[in-house]
Enzyme design. Structure first.
Site, PDB file in Angstrom:
ATOM      1  N   VAL A 417       0.833  -1.197   0.000  1.00 16.67           N
ATOM      2  CA  VAL A 417       0.000   0.000   0.000  1.00 16.67           C
ATOM      3  C   VAL A 417       0.869   1.250   0.000  1.00 16.67           C
ATOM      4  O   VAL A 417       1.895   1.316   0.681  1.00 16.67           O
ATOM      5  CB  VAL A 417      -0.957   0.026   1.218  1.00 16.67           C
ATOM      6  CG1 VAL A 417      -2.005  -1.044   1.100  1.00 16.67           C
ATOM      7  CG2 VAL A 417      -0.199  -0.119   2.524  1.00 16.67           C
ATOM      8  N   ASP A 418       0.451   2.226  -0.781  1.00 20.13           N
ATOM      9  CA  ASP A 418       1.038   3.556  -0.720  1.00 20.13           C
ATOM     10  C   ASP A 418       0.481   4.251   0.521  1.00 20.13           C
ATOM     11  O   ASP A 418      -0.560   3.849   1.055  1.00 20.13           O
ATOM     12  CB  ASP A 418       0.659   4.324  -1.988  1.00 20.13           C
ATOM     13  CG  ASP A 418       1.135   5.760  -1.951  1.00 20.13           C
ATOM     14  OD1 ASP A 418       2.302   5.989  -1.612  1.00 20.13           O
ATOM     15  OD2 ASP A 418       0.330   6.654  -2.243  1.00 20.13           O
ATOM     16  N   LYS A 419       1.173   5.277   0.996  1.00 20.33           N
ATOM     17  CA  LYS A 419       0.693   5.986   2.187  1.00 20.33           C
ATOM     18  C   LYS A 419      -0.237   7.142   1.817  1.00 20.33           C
ATOM     19  O   LYS A 419      -1.429   7.116   2.120  1.00 20.33           O
ATOM     20  CB  LYS A 419       1.878   6.522   3.004  1.00 20.33           C
ATOM     21  CG  LYS A 419       1.436   7.272   4.278  1.00 20.33           C
ATOM     22  CD  LYS A 419       2.600   7.887   4.995  1.00 20.33           C
ATOM     23  CE  LYS A 419       3.100   9.140   4.303  1.00 20.33           C
ATOM     24  NZ  LYS A 419       2.125  10.261   4.374  1.00 20.33           N
TER      25      LYS A 419
END
Length: 756
Positions: A417-419
């Site tokens: 996941v990207d932040k």
């Protein structure tokens, strides 16, 4: 990263001649390749001689080319559907409503069926016959072999039955001396096959949209400073390494460059995902396609054309998409066995009955075998479930780009996941205010926000919005001065106010600055901390942060309960990323990585085994989204991310992944059931059509009953697929799942290992 300043030497030199960067690498003509067989390359569009699939361009340009094959197949589909539907009504109507038989004589009805079926078979279905012939010529039996046989035999048999009914045994002729015809079967099979081709071509035409969107991010022209100091605007393709560029506030940076003069803040969110602009000074790198938010700059081009970071991202996305072959219908995968077996069964049937002295019966039974084994239900088994599942997913806020995403999502073991914008809102907000001893919190925030009104920085907007949310009355600044990368100063309501970094306030001689440890504690919490000084004295600290979405903690925990390992992959600072990961209980953190490095991480995780999904929302995530087994984009993110991804969560809510996984599992079960229905009819029908029951019960299957059995198998598949519309996709879908053991975090590559 700061460059080696020795590279600045000779920046006044400008090459006397230049080769356009794009034209130098552009191919003389567009070549096409097969997504399943990359060794097939030719100069123009067409079909693969091995599998029959439509070829696609190897290189994608910024302008979307006209898809001539899609337009042609669409026209053929419209014609076939327009004629097949009334043909089906004419052929089947009297069987369902006997009163309709009186409206037209059986003979006239058969001639009308011939008139309607002929253009469908020979014009609309002509591409299938070409691919059928190619499959025989190349000895590569595939789906089009089945379609060509089924349609061709059904049509030719019907023509002979209409023109020469006397050739058939009396048992097959009705009271009028007519033999049953199957024009509607030939037409409907053609129309269904065309529908599948149109859906496939449309889906594949959208795969280039991500690359085109990336190409359109780059500016078309640049301002070059000549040796005399004058500005010349030229196309960006003519830029060469060493050119000096003038970049004004609000403009896109044309190519990768290094700052020679000026200070600014650059919006690099398209690359790093970080919503807060990055302060830049002389010697700092600039990335082509990012936006110069504030100051005027003079920069030197260091990478142009195919060497820029944006061009590398474009290349990675395109390669990743081409590496993912579109899902093939199961009929294609089993055709290597299924087609020869069916053909062999028909040939054996013909030979046995011919040797028994029944040539007419031999032909009829052989035709019945081919018709009942026609790939209609087999071809529908997977696509119909996928179509219904896509509709059900859309109603739940989950958009699937292709069938492979639905098939693969249930098998995902690692979710990367990207932040920013994925776990968080992607917009900085005021987190808190800590006044100095003796100062009033509301007044500190009011003065800081009043001064920040004159700034366009996202942090300024967060502070102003936070003050207004507290109903504070803001004043207009009387004076304002901004120093990029440091802070702002000015006069508000007769008081001298400054907001910025400790170094900036130190330069102004502000007294009572806080200890560095106090600010470090804020940073470890993921905050951007700014000091506020009033009349030369520290008044307090304001902190801005990108808040975590309310739905994120529950979604992360639910995915972990399903045994999915969660890895955060972000271009943001390590301190901020680890602060967010610790709050959410994320398994591993990989921070401070560039877009190309994100794709490398995905490839390494895939190489370890298991299925890997990537969830992100920005341009910086596009290569990783395309490289993952399943790319998941937030619907609140960029168009580039959604084009690169295989699944889009309309609401940008990670709980949509839970719904999508449950739908994936339900679709898999439904598809397996459909394949059972399709194969059981063939397994039972082919022997009966061949005459296996004749010695035992004196029963021969008429091609009419073969066509009816074929239709029933299709109806069974469709009815079963429609059950997917009632699948419940609530978050309790994780109930009953068995958590898997955690994978050791040491297996996840660190950002340090990627720096080289």
């Amino acid at each position: 990263m700061r460059p080696d300043h020795s590279h600045h030497e000779g920046h006044e030199h400008r090459p006397a001649s230049r080769t356009p960067a794009a034209a130098a690498s552009a191919p003389d003509e567009i070549t096409y390749t097969c997504p399943m067989h990359p060794e097939i390359v030719q100069a123009g569009p067409g079909s693969c001689p091995i599998c029959g699939m439509a070829l696609e361009p190897r290189a994608i340009t910024a302008a979307a080319p006209e898809d001539a094959e899609l337009a042609e197949m669409t026209r053929r589909l419209i014609v076939s559907a327009s004629l097949a539907l009334p043909l089906l009504a004419i052929a089947m109507g009297p069987m369902l409503v006997p009163a309709l038989d009186a409206l037209m004589s059986p003979g006239a009805r058969r001639w009308l069926e011939l008139a309607l079926a002929t253009p469908v078979v020979w014009w609309s279905g002509w591409p299938f016959f070409l691919r059928f012939a190619a499959s025989l010529r190349n000895r590569r039996l595939n789906m089009f072999t089945l379609i060509g046989l089924g349609v061709g035999v059904a049509y030719l048999y019907s023509v002979v039955a209409l023109l020469a009914p006397g050739l058939f045994p009396s048992a097959l002729r009705d009271a009028h001396g007519l033999v049953g015809v199957y024009f509607e079967a030939a037409a409907v099979i053609t129309a269904l096959a065309l529908l599948g081709q149109v859906l496939e071509l449309r889906a594949r035409s959208r795969t280039g949209a991500a690359v085109r969107a990336l190409l359109q991010l780059a500016p078309r022209s640049a301002r070059v400073l000549t040796a005399s100091g004058e500005e010349e605007e030229i196309p960006v393709e003519r830029l060469a390494v060493g050119d000096r560029l003038r970049i004004r506030p609000g403009e896109k940076i044309p190519v990768d460059a290094v700052i020679l003069e000026g200070e600014t803040a650059v919006d690099e969110s398209m690359v790093t995902g970080e919503p807060i602009p990055v302060d830049k000074r002389p010697g700092d790198r600039l990335i082509g396609g990012t936006i110069n938010a504030q100051g005027s700059l003079v920069a030197r081009a260091v990478r142009v054309g195919a060497e820029t970071l944006l061009a590398q991202i474009v290349r990675q996305v395109g390669e990743a998409q081409r590496s993912r072959a579109p899902i093939q219908k199961l009929a294609d995968r089993v055709s290597a066995i299924f087609v020869p077996v069916v053909i062999a069964a028909a040939v054996v049937t013909l030979a046995v009955w011919w040797l028994l002295g029944e040539p007419a019966t031999a032909v009829v039974n052989a035709v019945a075998v081919l018709i009942i084994a026609c790939p209609c239900a087999l071809g529908l088994a997977t696509p119909i479930s996928i179509m219904v599942a896509m509709g059900r997913g859309a109603s739940a806020g989950v958009l699937f780009k292709d069938a492979e995403a639905i098939e693969t999502l249930r098998r995902v073991e690692t979710l990367v996941v990207d932040k920013t914008g994925t776990l968080t809102l992607g917009r900085p907000r005021l987190f808190g205010v800590w006044p100095a001893p003796g100062a009033d919190e509301a007044e500190v925030l009011r003065l800081a926000a009043s001064l920040e009104q004159a700034s366009e920085h996202p942090i300024a907007s967060a502070i102003v919005e936070g003050a207004r949310a507290r109903s504070l009355a803001l004043s207009s600044p009387e004076q304002f001065e901004a120093q990029p990368g440091k802070g702002i100063r000015g006069r508000v309501a007769g008081r001298e106010v400054a907001v910025g970094t400790p170094a900036f306030l130190g330069e102004l001689g502000v007294a009572r600055l806080p200890e560095a440890s106090e600010l470090d504690a804020r940073r470890r919490l993921g905050h951007t901390a700014l000091l506020v000084a009033v009349d030369g004295t520290l008044a307090g600290i304001v902190a801005v942060a990108d808040p975590v979405k309310e739905s994120t903690p529950g979604a992360i925990q639910a995915l972990r309960d399903e045994g999915v390992r969660i890895v955060m992959l972000t271009g943001d600072s390590r301190a901020t990323a680890e602060a967010v990961a610790q709050r959410l209980g994320i398994d591993a953190v990989i921070a401070e990585v560039l877009p190309t490095q994100k794709a490398e991480v995905i490839e390494r995780l895939k190489a370890e085994g298991g299925f890997v999904a990537m969830a992100g929302d920005g341009l910086n995530d596009a290569p990783a989204l395309a490289a993952a087994h399943v790319g998941i984009a937030m619907g609140t993110g960029t168009d580039v991310a959604m084009h690169s991804a295989h699944v889009t969560l309309v609401k940008g809510d990670l709980r949509g992944i839970l719904r999508a996984r449950k739908l994936s599992r339900a679709t898999r079960r439904n598809t397996a059931q459909n394949l059972f229905f399709a194969f059981v009819y063939n397994a039972l029908g082919v022997p009966i059509a061949a005459g296996l029951l004749y010695p035992l019960a004196g029963v021969l299957m008429s091609p009419m009953w073969a066509a009816l059995a074929m239709s029933l198998s299709s109806v069974s598949v469709i009815v079963n697929a429609l059950r997917l519309r009632g699948v419940k996709l609530d978050d309790d879908s994780r109930a009953g799942s068995v958590p898997r053991p955690r994978v050791p975090l040491e297996r996840v590559p660190s950002s340090a290992s990627l720096s080289g």
